[in-house]
Design an enzyme around this catalytic site. Structure first.
Site, PDB file in Angstrom:
ATOM      1  CE  LYS A 181     -17.706   6.244  35.851  1.00  0.00           C
ATOM      2  NZ  LYS A 181     -19.140   5.951  35.768  1.00  0.00           N
ATOM      3  N   GLY A 235     -17.565   4.383  47.000  1.00  0.00           N
ATOM      4  CA  GLY A 235     -17.258   3.380  48.012  1.00  0.00           C
ATOM      5  C   GLY A 235     -15.762   3.330  48.333  1.00  0.00           C
ATOM      6  CB  THR A 238     -14.611   2.232  44.033  1.00  0.00           C
ATOM      7  OG1 THR A 238     -15.685   1.313  44.146  1.00  0.00           O
ATOM      8  CG2 THR A 238     -14.388   2.559  42.574  1.00  0.00           C
ATOM      9  N   GLY A 239     -12.427   3.473  45.969  1.00  0.00           N
ATOM     10  CA  GLY A 239     -11.470   4.550  46.252  1.00  0.00           C
ATOM     11  C   GLY A 239     -10.044   4.019  46.368  1.00  0.00           C
ATOM     12  CD  GLU A 256     -16.425  14.318  49.334  1.00  0.00           C
ATOM     13  OE1 GLU A 256     -16.297  15.116  48.418  1.00  0.00           O
ATOM     14  OE2 GLU A 256     -17.479  14.107  49.963  1.00  0.00           O
ATOM     15  CB  CYS A 290     -20.960   9.309  52.265  1.00  0.00           C
ATOM     16  SG  CYS A 290     -21.067  11.086  52.112  1.00  0.00           S
ATOM     17  CD  GLU A 391     -20.784   3.459  53.029  1.00  0.00           C
ATOM     18  OE1 GLU A 391     -20.029   3.032  52.150  1.00  0.00           O
ATOM     19  OE2 GLU A 391     -20.973   4.666  53.235  1.00  0.00           O
TER      20      GLU A 391
END
Ligand code: NDP
Length: 497
Positions: A181, A235, A238-239, A256, A290, A391
């Site tokens: 995706k 992000g 979300t991870g 990651e 990142c 971040e």
């Protein structure tokens, strides 16, 4: 050079070897961040679309059309893909700039790296692996590596092509089938990549692409029991969500995530080199990287001189559309992200930090139609501030002051993240000493940002789990099987009857 039109043909998903619209025909616009214009429409895939892709990948895996062929045969496909990426390099470069906004120079590097990544894994998968063990006679023990199965791959918008390739190349090399995706914001070059997969004749169902919202399509991939592994870049928030979702079916998870990486400049460093790399560290990719060196830590005795020179040069960076000649920094990727970055600049001001340069959206010369932000520098900051801890993912840097090695290390390690870090010094022993104390997965001495297909990429702490690239990046997509062979076939005689 191939002339790419301002508008790309409407996109489709690739499921079981067929190009598909969303089952409910929904679409969403894809926007050029340099001018806000619609460049295409992408299918707004549904959970049912994701399931169709998952079932296709499962069937292809079980039938062995990919895992069952030799590594050399798989490698030959990967080499053809690399060749095609090079054949289409001009087009891919221009499409990447149009969709993501990055300058053509950066997009061109990404395309070259993408081809090299396929070649690297084509080579690696045909090399020896596994181990044998000297266990007690009459047994022979060994280990072989096998594909994990159906891999769900979810990528963000900052390197639409390259992040896709970092996952797809090793996953396919290892013999997995994939459900991929792209970010909804940047699906254009991933779609072109799948056209290449079709051109080289990848067997049906091996590589599937579903577009759609992360919360719908991404969530289906992360939760579905027929997906064996999830590999995600994006992000940290979300991870964490994906890791929790994947826990229910005990998927292998590779993440990651974000960073707030320190770039430590000692007084004995080569001054101009340090300034130059520090600029590159934060403003390459408009700071949407990142591993960006978003916290510059400068030794007290050169702090004022460093800030003055850094600001002088930051102000001269040519900001503009990625396809305009002379552009050195492009726009942010979307209106939503622009608002996020501008809100962080406001937070910084409210926290009492001082803007040494930048701090505003760029308007004039037509740039107000796009999502451009000035290269921004905050000084007078402290460790507690959100702009130092969180971040921002934009062209915004904080420059902190330190006294000596100990304080530099303490500040450098003082966030939840641990992705990357740099040290500038002409004292080799000190450079290595400090690097060894950094809690980060990717580090540089007297440099910042170079990345190699051969070397592992990933973070400590809340910057992720697992590694991309290199041999480690292949192992992420492999299971390890222990095989024990009895060389003397006779009863063990454990029971007396
Ligand atoms: P996200 O982490 O939200 O998105 C990355 C990918 O994950 C996208 O494909 C996204 O889909 C998908 N996704 C989102 N939610 C889910 C979910 N619940 N389940 C499965 N997949 C999901 O990044 P954003 O684009 O929203 O950016 C947010 C912040 O994340 C940035 O501001 C930045 O700080 C950080 N970030 C870090 C990156 C890195 O390389 N470390 C890269 C990108 C962002 P969709 O596109 O539909 O949302």
């Amino acid at each position: 050079m191939v002339e790419v039109k301002k508008r790309v043909v409407n996109l489709k998903m690739f499921i079981d070897g067929e190009w598909k619209d969303a089952e409910n025909q929904d679409t969403r616009p894809v926007i050029n961040p340099a001018n806000g214009e619609v460049i295409s429409y992408a299918p707004e895939g549904t959970a049912a679309d994701a399931r169709a892709a998952i079932y296709a990948a499962r069937r292809a895996f079980e039938e062995g059309v990919w895992s069952g062929i030799s590594a050399q045969e798989r490698a030959s496909y990967l080499l053809k893909i690399a060749d095609k990426i090079e054949d289409y390099a001009d087009e891919l470069t221009q499409l990447e700039t149009m969709d993501n906004g990055k300058p053509l120079r950066e997009a061109g590097f990404d395309v070259g790296d993408a081809a090299a990544c396929f070649r690297y894994y084509a080579g690696l998968i045909t090399k020896p692996d596994g181990q044998t063990y000297h266990v007690a006679d009459p047994m022979q023990a060994m280990v072989v590596r096998e594909p994990v199965g159906v891999c769900g791959l979810i990528v963000p918008w900052n390197y639409p092509l390259l992040m896709s390739v970092w996952k797809i190349a090793p996953a396919l090399a290892a013999g997995n089938t994939i459900v991929f995706k792209p970010s909804e914001v940047t699906p254009v070059t991933p779609k072109k990549l799948f056209e290449i997969f079709e051109e080289v004749g990848l067997p049906k169902g091996v590589a599937n692409m579903v577009m759609g919202a992360g919360a719908v399509v991404g969530n289906e991939i992360a939760s579905h029991p027929e997906v064996d592994m999830i590999s995600f870049t994006g992000g940290t928030k979300t991870g964490k969500h994906i890791m929790k979702t994947a826990a229910d079916t005990m998927k292998k998870v590779s993440l990651e995530l974000g960073g707030k990486s320190p770039n430590i400049i000692f007084a004995d460093a080569d001054f101009e080199t340090a300034v130059d790399y520090a600029l590159f560290g934060i403003y390459a990719g408009s700071g949407q990287v990142c591993s960006a060196g978003s916290r510059i830590l400068v030794e007290e005795s050169i702090y004022d001189q460093f800030v003055a020179r850094f600001v002088e040069r930051a102000k001269q960076i040519q900001v503009g559309p990625g396809n305009a000649s002379g552009t050195e920094m492009g726009p942010l990727v979307s209106q939503e992200h622009l608002e996020k970055v501008l809100s962080y600049i406001e937070i910084g001001k409210q926290e009492g930090a001082q803007i040494a340069c930048g701090g505003k959206r760029i308007v004039g010369n037509g740039l107000e139609k796009g999502y451009f932000v000035e290269p921004t520098v905050f000084v007078n900051v402290n460790e507690e501030m959100r702009i130092v801890q969180e971040e921002i993912f934009g062209p915004v840097v904080v420059i902190q002051k330190f006294k000596g090695e100990e304080e530099a290390i303490k500040l450098a390690n003082g966030t939840i993240y641990g992705l990357a870090g740099g040290v500038f010094t002409n004292n080799g022993a000190k450079g290595l000493r400090v690097i060894k104390k950094l809690r980060a997965g990717i580090t540089w001495v007297n440099s910042y940002h170079p990345t190699y297909n051969e070397a592992p990429w990933g973070g400590y702490k809340q910057s992720g789990i697992g590694r991309s690239l290199g041999t480690f990046g292949l192992e992420e997509f492999q299971e390890i099987k222990q095989i024990n062979i009895n060389l003397q076939v006779e009863p063990i005689g454990w029971f007396s009857n």
